[in-house]
Scaffold this motif. Structure first.
Motif, PDB file in Angstrom:
ATOM      1  N   ALA A   9      74.823  57.096  40.386  1.00  0.00           N
ATOM      2  CA  ALA A   9      73.743  56.385  39.693  1.00  0.00           C
ATOM      3  C   ALA A   9      73.881  56.679  38.206  1.00  0.00           C
ATOM      4  O   ALA A   9      73.847  57.840  37.795  1.00  0.00           O
ATOM      5  N   GLU A  10      74.087  55.630  37.415  1.00  0.00           N
ATOM      6  CA  GLU A  10      74.136  55.811  35.966  1.00  0.00           C
ATOM      7  C   GLU A  10      72.774  55.432  35.386  1.00  0.00           C
ATOM      8  O   GLU A  10      72.376  54.271  35.416  1.00  0.00           O
ATOM      9  N   PRO A  72      73.149  46.374  40.310  1.00  0.00           N
ATOM     10  CA  PRO A  72      74.537  46.671  40.665  1.00  0.00           C
ATOM     11  C   PRO A  72      75.290  47.132  39.415  1.00  0.00           C
ATOM     12  O   PRO A  72      75.028  46.624  38.324  1.00  0.00           O
ATOM     13  N   HIS A  73      76.175  48.081  39.565  1.00  0.00           N
ATOM     14  CA  HIS A  73      76.925  48.557  38.402  1.00  0.00           C
ATOM     15  C   HIS A  73      78.054  47.576  38.086  1.00  0.00           C
ATOM     16  O   HIS A  73      78.819  47.195  38.972  1.00  0.00           O
ATOM     17  N   PRO A  74      78.183  47.164  36.835  1.00  0.00           N
ATOM     18  CA  PRO A  74      79.192  46.148  36.509  1.00  0.00           C
ATOM     19  C   PRO A  74      80.626  46.659  36.461  1.00  0.00           C
ATOM     20  O   PRO A  74      81.561  45.856  36.495  1.00  0.00           O
ATOM     21  N   PHE A  75      80.809  47.974  36.381  1.00  0.00           N
ATOM     22  CA  PHE A  75      82.154  48.511  36.154  1.00  0.00           C
ATOM     23  C   PHE A  75      82.622  49.494  37.217  1.00  0.00           C
ATOM     24  O   PHE A  75      83.829  49.662  37.399  1.00  0.00           O
ATOM     25  N   ILE A  76      81.700  50.178  37.904  1.00  0.00           N
ATOM     26  CA  ILE A  76      82.059  51.205  38.878  1.00  0.00           C
ATOM     27  C   ILE A  76      81.691  50.704  40.265  1.00  0.00           C
ATOM     28  O   ILE A  76      80.551  50.320  40.513  1.00  0.00           O
ATOM     29  N   LEU A 160      83.741  36.410  27.077  1.00  0.00           N
ATOM     30  CA  LEU A 160      83.762  36.005  28.482  1.00  0.00           C
ATOM     31  C   LEU A 160      83.792  37.215  29.420  1.00  0.00           C
ATOM     32  O   LEU A 160      83.232  37.167  30.516  1.00  0.00           O
ATOM     33  N   GLU A 161      84.429  38.294  28.997  1.00  0.00           N
ATOM     34  CA  GLU A 161      84.409  39.521  29.804  1.00  0.00           C
ATOM     35  C   GLU A 161      82.974  40.045  29.916  1.00  0.00           C
ATOM     36  O   GLU A 161      82.535  40.494  30.982  1.00  0.00           O
ATOM     37  N   HIS A 162      82.257  39.974  28.808  1.00  0.00           N
ATOM     38  CA  HIS A 162      80.847  40.382  28.818  1.00  0.00           C
ATOM     39  C   HIS A 162      80.034  39.464  29.725  1.00  0.00           C
ATOM     40  O   HIS A 162      79.193  39.926  30.518  1.00  0.00           O
ATOM     41  N   TYR A 163      80.263  38.184  29.630  1.00  0.00           N
ATOM     42  CA  TYR A 163      79.565  37.184  30.448  1.00  0.00           C
ATOM     43  C   TYR A 163      79.732  37.502  31.939  1.00  0.00           C
ATOM     44  O   TYR A 163      78.763  37.569  32.708  1.00  0.00           O
ATOM     45  N   GLN A 164      80.973  37.724  32.343  1.00  0.00           N
ATOM     46  CA  GLN A 164      81.256  38.000  33.751  1.00  0.00           C
ATOM     47  C   GLN A 164      80.621  39.306  34.204  1.00  0.00           C
ATOM     48  O   GLN A 164      80.096  39.412  35.332  1.00  0.00           O
ATOM     49  N   ARG A 168      77.914  39.946  37.254  1.00  0.00           N
ATOM     50  CA  ARG A 168      78.116  40.933  38.323  1.00  0.00           C
ATOM     51  C   ARG A 168      76.916  41.867  38.466  1.00  0.00           C
ATOM     52  O   ARG A 168      76.621  42.359  39.552  1.00  0.00           O
ATOM     53  N   THR A 169      76.231  42.099  37.355  1.00  0.00           N
ATOM     54  CA  THR A 169      75.088  43.010  37.340  1.00  0.00           C
ATOM     55  C   THR A 169      73.811  42.333  37.826  1.00  0.00           C
ATOM     56  O   THR A 169      72.790  42.981  38.030  1.00  0.00           O
TER      57      THR A 169
END
Length: 336
Positions: A9-10, A72-76, A160-164, A168-169
């Motif tokens: 949990a972050e 949801p965590h966007p990176f982990i 676009l990376e930020h958008y995606q 996801r989050t």
């Protein structure tokens, strides 16, 4: 009792300097509930050392963080992101916790159903200057960058990376576009009801910090980072109440604008510092010193869209603090 696979949990929170770049976080291993079943109520209250963030008062430096939203965590992969509010150990609201103020205002006026959409402009920076700008001098003048395609546009892959990552989050991000200056972009959050708007904007900024960190870049939200004939960056707000979205809503909007005209000098204080450099009446801005509104206008404090005037509503005009301030002034007639 079956064992729980540990997950991460972050926790993240808004620290003392601003709601743009001073977003802090730390990680906690969770073993009391599975990640699949985890809900907001399962996230424990935690704390951090406020003397290291400039948030403490007195000799007791502990700041308590209480979870208010779970994503949801966007990176982990095996992780969740936990948005938290800050409190002093005695239970008082920490001085920078404007979310609690906004949340109380919205809870007291739920029947208004205030709906927001925020359009956040920004520059991508590297080593103290706009990304991909010439080492000496300036790029070609503004004109071909806004919503442009081609070699003159820079930063698209990052935007676009930020958008995606926002998608996801589970954030209510409704779009992105290249802006008027090179390496300037915008993302839009909303529509959201009440305090959720501020939550999703904070999360979107935190996500961008993480991405920029990876590439050694900076996301610059300053109102006027480049002096001269270059656009600044704002956070334009779209706003409506339930009454504005119903039959006769245009008259409700106009009445709200009249009330806002009486309080705008107080309201704009919560919009962020140094906007006097950006809001000059030039570069698609209104003047900070006066309040104006109109239908389809670009250089006014409030723009009522042409489609709104014809078909019904949406009003375009921080952010937890500014959100509740706008709610008060528009809907409740503060200082009226």
């Amino acid at each position: 009792m079956p064992s729980v696979t540990p997950w991460i949990a972050e926790y993240l929170w808004v620290a003392g300097q601003n709601t743009y770049s001073d977003l802090r976080s730390k990680y906690k291993t969770m073993t009391t509930v599975s990640i699949e079943k985890a809900a907001l109520m399962d996230m424990p209250v935690w704390n951090f050392d406020g003397s290291s963030t400039g948030q403490h008062r007195g000799h007791n430096t502990e700041i308590v963080i209480r979870p208010v939203a779970l994503f949801p965590h966007p990176f982990i992969e095996n992780a969740k992101a936990v948005l938290a509010e800050c409190y002093y150990p005695e239970g008082d609201v920490e001085r920078c916790n404007t979310r609690k103020i906004a949340s109380d205002i919205f809870a007291a006026h739920k029947e208004e159903e205030p709906m927001f959409g925020l359009e956040q402009e920004y520059f991508i920076y590297k080593n103290g200057k706009p990304f991909m700008w010439p080492e000496n001098g300036y790029p070609a003048p503004q004109g071909n960058y806004y919503c442009g395609n081609g070699t003159q546009v820079t930063g698209r892959e990052l935007a676009l990376e930020h958008y995606q990552a926002c998608l996801r989050t589970g954030l209510k991000i409704s779009g992105v576009n290249a802006e008027v200056a090179p390496s300037q972009w915008e993302f839009q959050i909303g529509p959201c009801i009440g305090v959720e708007q501020g939550d999703h904007m904070i999360m979107a900024r935190w996500i961008y910090q993480k991405i920029a960190e990876k590439y050694g870049l900076e996301i610059n939200y300053e109102p006027k980072p480049i002096k001269g004939d270059w656009n600044g960056s704002g956070c334009h707000m779209n706003f409506s109440t339930k009454a504005m979205r119903e039959d006769g809503g245009l008259e409700v909007i106009k009445a709200a604008c009249e009330r806002l005209g009486k309080t705008f000098l107080e309201d704009v204080k919560f919009y962020g510092g140094n906007n006097i450099e950006r809001m000059t009446g030039a570069h698609e801005t209104s003047k900070l010193s006066e309040f104006t509104y109109g239908i389809g206008t670009r250089h006014t404090s409030v723009r009522i869209g042409n489609d709104v005037a014809k078909n019904g509503p949406y009003l375009s005009a921080s952010h937890h603090m500014f959100l509740h301030c706008l709610q008060e002034s528009f809907s409740l007639g503060m200082l009226n």
